[in-house]
Motif scaffolding. Sequence first.
Motif, PDB file in Angstrom:
ATOM      1  N   VAL A 142      30.864 127.932  37.567  1.00  0.00           N
ATOM      2  CA  VAL A 142      30.739 126.790  38.483  1.00  0.00           C
ATOM      3  C   VAL A 142      31.129 127.185  39.899  1.00  0.00           C
ATOM      4  CG1 VAL A 142      31.803 124.573  39.101  1.00  0.00           C
ATOM      5  CG2 VAL A 142      31.001 124.984  36.760  1.00  0.00           C
ATOM      6  N   ASN A 143      32.192 127.974  40.031  1.00  0.00           N
ATOM      7  CA  ASN A 143      32.678 128.339  41.359  1.00  0.00           C
ATOM      8  C   ASN A 143      31.794 129.370  42.062  1.00  0.00           C
ATOM      9  OD1 ASN A 143      35.314 127.109  42.419  1.00  0.00           O
ATOM     10  ND2 ASN A 143      35.747 127.381  40.252  1.00  0.00           N
ATOM     11  N   GLY A 144      30.804 129.909  41.360  1.00  0.00           N
ATOM     12  CA  GLY A 144      29.818 130.732  42.038  1.00  0.00           C
ATOM     13  C   GLY A 144      29.119 129.950  43.141  1.00  0.00           C
ATOM     14  N   SER A 145      28.966 128.637  42.942  1.00  0.00           N
ATOM     15  CA  SER A 145      28.343 127.791  43.965  1.00  0.00           C
ATOM     16  C   SER A 145      29.231 127.669  45.187  1.00  0.00           C
ATOM     17  CB  SER A 145      28.049 126.400  43.390  1.00  0.00           C
ATOM     18  OG  SER A 145      27.160 126.490  42.306  1.00  0.00           O
ATOM     19  N   LEU A 146      30.561 127.690  44.999  1.00  0.00           N
ATOM     20  CA  LEU A 146      31.478 127.640  46.140  1.00  0.00           C
ATOM     21  C   LEU A 146      31.328 128.893  46.991  1.00  0.00           C
ATOM     22  CD1 LEU A 146      33.792 126.405  47.747  1.00  0.00           C
ATOM     23  CD2 LEU A 146      35.399 127.415  46.104  1.00  0.00           C
ATOM     24  N   ASP A 147      31.221 130.050  46.336  1.00  0.00           N
ATOM     25  CA  ASP A 147      30.981 131.291  47.076  1.00  0.00           C
ATOM     26  C   ASP A 147      29.707 131.192  47.898  1.00  0.00           C
ATOM     27  OD1 ASP A 147      33.240 132.400  45.978  1.00  0.00           O
ATOM     28  OD2 ASP A 147      32.176 133.484  44.403  1.00  0.00           O
ATOM     29  N   GLN A 148      28.672 130.590  47.311  1.00  0.00           N
ATOM     30  CA  GLN A 148      27.394 130.468  48.010  1.00  0.00           C
ATOM     31  C   GLN A 148      27.500 129.530  49.209  1.00  0.00           C
ATOM     32  OE1 GLN A 148      25.056 129.359  44.496  1.00  0.00           O
ATOM     33  NE2 GLN A 148      23.905 131.247  44.703  1.00  0.00           N
ATOM     34  N   ILE A 149      28.315 128.492  49.095  1.00  0.00           N
ATOM     35  CA  ILE A 149      28.516 127.584  50.235  1.00  0.00           C
ATOM     36  C   ILE A 149      29.167 128.330  51.390  1.00  0.00           C
ATOM     37  CG2 ILE A 149      29.814 125.574  51.046  1.00  0.00           C
ATOM     38  CD1 ILE A 149      29.373 124.334  48.265  1.00  0.00           C
ATOM     39  N   ILE A 150      30.184 129.124  51.077  1.00  0.00           N
ATOM     40  CA  ILE A 150      30.870 129.896  52.114  1.00  0.00           C
ATOM     41  C   ILE A 150      29.912 130.904  52.747  1.00  0.00           C
ATOM     42  CG2 ILE A 150      32.747 131.540  52.560  1.00  0.00           C
ATOM     43  CD1 ILE A 150      34.241 130.174  50.199  1.00  0.00           C
ATOM     44  N   MET A 151      29.056 131.487  51.919  1.00  0.00           N
ATOM     45  CA  MET A 151      28.110 132.492  52.409  1.00  0.00           C
ATOM     46  C   MET A 151      26.995 131.879  53.249  1.00  0.00           C
ATOM     47  SD  MET A 151      27.607 135.222  49.300  1.00  0.00           S
ATOM     48  CE  MET A 151      26.861 134.028  48.209  1.00  0.00           C
ATOM     49  N   MET A 152      26.769 130.585  53.096  1.00  0.00           N
ATOM     50  CA  MET A 152      25.580 129.950  53.641  1.00  0.00           C
ATOM     51  C   MET A 152      25.394 130.206  55.139  1.00  0.00           C
ATOM     52  SD  MET A 152      24.304 126.138  52.660  1.00  0.00           S
ATOM     53  CE  MET A 152      25.734 125.329  53.359  1.00  0.00           C
TER      54      MET A 152
ATOM     55  N   VAL B 139      34.804 124.841  56.051  1.00  0.00           N
ATOM     56  CA  VAL B 139      34.658 124.800  54.584  1.00  0.00           C
ATOM     57  C   VAL B 139      36.035 124.752  53.926  1.00  0.00           C
ATOM     58  CG1 VAL B 139      33.896 126.091  52.547  1.00  0.00           C
ATOM     59  CG2 VAL B 139      32.436 125.979  54.569  1.00  0.00           C
ATOM     60  N   MET B 140      36.967 125.545  54.430  1.00  0.00           N
ATOM     61  CA  MET B 140      38.324 125.575  53.886  1.00  0.00           C
ATOM     62  C   MET B 140      38.993 124.201  54.008  1.00  0.00           C
ATOM     63  SD  MET B 140      41.562 127.926  55.120  1.00  0.00           S
ATOM     64  CE  MET B 140      41.585 127.142  56.748  1.00  0.00           C
ATOM     65  N   ILE B 141      38.918 123.597  55.180  1.00  0.00           N
ATOM     66  CA  ILE B 141      39.570 122.304  55.423  1.00  0.00           C
ATOM     67  C   ILE B 141      38.994 121.216  54.527  1.00  0.00           C
ATOM     68  CG2 ILE B 141      39.910 120.473  57.131  1.00  0.00           C
ATOM     69  CD1 ILE B 141      39.967 122.770  59.269  1.00  0.00           C
ATOM     70  N   PHE B 142      37.669 121.107  54.519  1.00  0.00           N
ATOM     71  CA  PHE B 142      37.038 120.057  53.710  1.00  0.00           C
ATOM     72  C   PHE B 142      37.187 120.337  52.216  1.00  0.00           C
ATOM     73  CE2 PHE B 142      34.825 119.186  57.728  1.00  0.00           C
ATOM     74  CZ  PHE B 142      34.924 117.795  57.761  1.00  0.00           C
ATOM     75  N   GLY B 143      37.206 121.611  51.832  1.00  0.00           N
ATOM     76  CA  GLY B 143      37.383 121.952  50.428  1.00  0.00           C
ATOM     77  C   GLY B 143      38.725 121.496  49.890  1.00  0.00           C
TER      78      GLY B 143
END
Length: 459
Positions: A63-73, A116-120
């Motif tokens: 599931v957290n693979g999607s979080l990595d992708q958000i950061i990479m976006m 991303v960090m703040i909103f996460g």
Amino acid sequence: MNQNQQEKKLKRSHMMLNDPMSSVIPKMALPTIIAFLINSIYSLADAYFVSGLGTNATAAVSVNGSLDQIIMMAGSMLAIGANSYIARLLGKGDNKKASEVLSVAFCIAMIFGALVMIFGFAFMTPMVRLLGATPTCEEYAIQYADYVLLVAPLMAANFVMNQCLRAEGSATMSMIGMGIGGILNIILDPIFIVTLNLGVAGASIATAISKLVSFVILLYPYVAKHSMLHLSLRNFKPTWEIIREIVTVGSSSLFRSGLAVVAAILLNREAGKLSDSVLAGVGVSTRVFMFPFSIILGFGTGFQPVAGFNWGAKRYDRVRESFRFSWWVAIIGGAIMGALVFIFAEPIIGLFAHVDPEMLKIGSWCIRTQCVVLPIHAGVMIVNTFCAGLGNAKGALLLSTSRQGTCFIPILYPITYFFGAYGIASVQAIADLLSVALAIPVLYVTMKKVILAEKEPAA
């Protein structure tokens, strides 16, 4: 520019404009391929060591693979856009503006990562649920996200520095930065997960430390002034021209990453409705397939600045030659890798499935369907990087958004409805097959542009 930098510039220019493509493209691509492979290994290492905690924990990492992708976006958008523009500027000999492009991309990437960090952290539980976490793996997903979010600004900036080092021909330093961080993560995973008994949080801590180390290594050439480009706040000049050039080409990567996030979330949610075993099986197979994808993407990334540099230098014969060589190597290499992974798909997934037969069946099927179409994916990837290298933003955007967007999302629900878990495991392979219909006309238009430019009289 000092004498050492001038010599480095002349040597690089001679290599790009004169060396055989069979030499220069592998030379540019190999360090990137190695770095991507190491990155894939430590991504898989997280899943391997966490799999000992059970299927639920493995599903949480998926599931957290999607979080990595958000950061990479945004980081990948800025990185790809800056890489293309810098390569063309260096081909024209404009080092000063190239340094400004680097500085603008770096600073904006840091800002995006911080957001991303703040909103996460502010919306942690809703975030992991949105990413596809089931009630049985939600707590694990939160534990993994905690430390990854802390290094989000560094992760986004790492992409920019990686791509810009490659654009100036320093692919080896790029490899060292990614490689050492990846190796460190592999070493730290068993220490934090098993020895210190930190579980899923241990995998997240290991990842965060490795990203920090990579950041320091990648930043060093710029701070020590060992690079052709200069990274500094003084060079942070976000003019409309620079922003437009970065975004125009990099938008293809942004949309690709954005659609990849959406596709991954939708896939996770559909898989999670069936079981954590299906969710874990698809997630692990995705990480396994990062190996052949890393080789193909790394090769394409090495090819892109070669095409861009020769385009900027108006060596159109070299542009066409670089494409032909890269396309054939990618197709043949994809076929060989696909055959090998197909044969060993079940034993590979067995390393993670342990005593979960459903995860083993779904994961193996997912890998094998993608193996069949791997040569097609490789060919489309080369066309995509060809467009990006030449500044053909529309073509790059169309292809980069097809694999996990226009050719993926529309077929996800009907295939899942009719074929259930096996449909979920097959959807990526079908999307790869459909993307060929877009790649052919895009290649025709891009190659026609090269031929017309070659026929224009010299100024």
